[in-house]
Design a protein around this motif. Structure first.
Motif, PDB file in Angstrom:
ATOM      1  N   TRP A 167       0.837  -1.196   0.000  1.00 33.36           N
ATOM      2  CA  TRP A 167       0.000   0.000   0.000  1.00 33.36           C
ATOM      3  C   TRP A 167       0.867   1.239   0.000  1.00 33.36           C
ATOM      4  N   THR A 220      -7.006   8.109   3.283  1.00 36.27           N
ATOM      5  CA  THR A 220      -7.194   7.058   2.291  1.00 36.27           C
ATOM      6  C   THR A 220      -5.839   6.667   1.732  1.00 36.27           C
ATOM      7  N   LYS A 240      -3.782   3.756  -1.005  1.00 35.20           N
ATOM      8  CA  LYS A 240      -3.998   2.912  -2.179  1.00 35.20           C
ATOM      9  C   LYS A 240      -3.345   1.567  -1.918  1.00 35.20           C
ATOM     10  N   ARG A 271      -2.571  -2.311  -3.527  1.00 28.89           N
ATOM     11  CA  ARG A 271      -2.527  -3.132  -4.741  1.00 28.89           C
ATOM     12  C   ARG A 271      -2.901  -4.551  -4.353  1.00 28.89           C
ATOM     13  N   TRP A 284      -5.298  -1.657  -8.219  1.00 31.86           N
ATOM     14  CA  TRP A 284      -5.099  -0.736  -7.103  1.00 31.86           C
ATOM     15  C   TRP A 284      -6.467  -0.281  -6.639  1.00 31.86           C
ATOM     16  N   VAL A 285      -6.701  -0.286  -5.338  1.00 30.31           N
ATOM     17  CA  VAL A 285      -7.975   0.174  -4.785  1.00 30.31           C
ATOM     18  C   VAL A 285      -7.703   1.195  -3.677  1.00 30.31           C
ATOM     19  N   GLU A 286      -8.654   2.086  -3.507  1.00 30.22           N
ATOM     20  CA  GLU A 286      -8.547   3.060  -2.419  1.00 30.22           C
ATOM     21  C   GLU A 286      -9.217   2.496  -1.180  1.00 30.22           C
ATOM     22  N   ASP A 307     -15.988  -0.857  -4.205  1.00 30.80           N
ATOM     23  CA  ASP A 307     -15.602  -1.356  -5.522  1.00 30.80           C
ATOM     24  C   ASP A 307     -16.851  -1.825  -6.256  1.00 30.80           C
TER      25      ASP A 307
END
Length: 166
Positions: free
Chosen positions: A48, A57, A59, A61, A70-72, A90
């Motif tokens: 991250w 927040t 990010k 992976r 990649w997500v927040e 998501d």
């Protein structure tokens, strides 16, 4: 490998909580580091980036997912080394979870609590969390990482059965 599911479901005023546990012969500080330090999370979940902290927040992976997206992930609460509350959105919806640690005499229990708005899809979600927690166990022990195919679909019936229990 034949994983044994530990997931339990608890009804709450806000929905349901899926709880999955693991126990470690280690201090809570050490387990916490494995859950929060980017170089250590990279071994079992994904690295991250960003500045972590409540209300921030980062990010992440998801290297063990298809296409390694990649997500927040929002840090909703952080109380080292006892509680980390996270949320993310998501395509599958909103994910709200907590990682709770309790230590007694050098043995630490980790409880992953996934706060569910609906129990629909628990047959897919539960095996995924069992897999990730066993990945965490393996990364700490230095043993080979498990294969997701050992978890899904074989654990799906266990998690689906939780929705029919009273």
């Amino acid at each position: 490998m034949t994983p044994i599911p530990t997931g339990r479901l608890f009804r709450t005023d806000a929905g349901s909580d899926l709880v999955i546990t693991r126990t470690f012969r280690a201090l809570a500080d050490d387990v916490w580091a494995g859950l929060t330090e980017p170089e250590r999370t990279a071994r079992w979940f994904g690295p991250w980036e960003g500045e972590g902290g409540p209300g921030r927040t980062v990010k992440v992976r998801m290297v063990f997912e298809e296409q390694a997206p990649w997500v927040e992930v929002r840090v909703d609460a952080c109380d080292p080394p006892r509680r980390l509350a996270l949320s993310m959105v998501d395509d599958a919806g909103t994910w709200r979870m907590e990682l709770l640690l309790s230590e007694v005499d050098g043995v630490t229990e980790l409880r992953l609590v996934h706060h569910l708005d609906t129990e629909e899809g628990i047959g897919e979600v539960g095996p995924g969390w069992e897999y990730y927690l066993d990945m965490f166990v393996a990364s700490r022990a230095g043993t080979p990482l498990p294969a997701f195919d050992d978890y899904y679909p074989s654990l799906k019936p266990h998690f689906e059965s939780l929705t029919t229990e009273g």
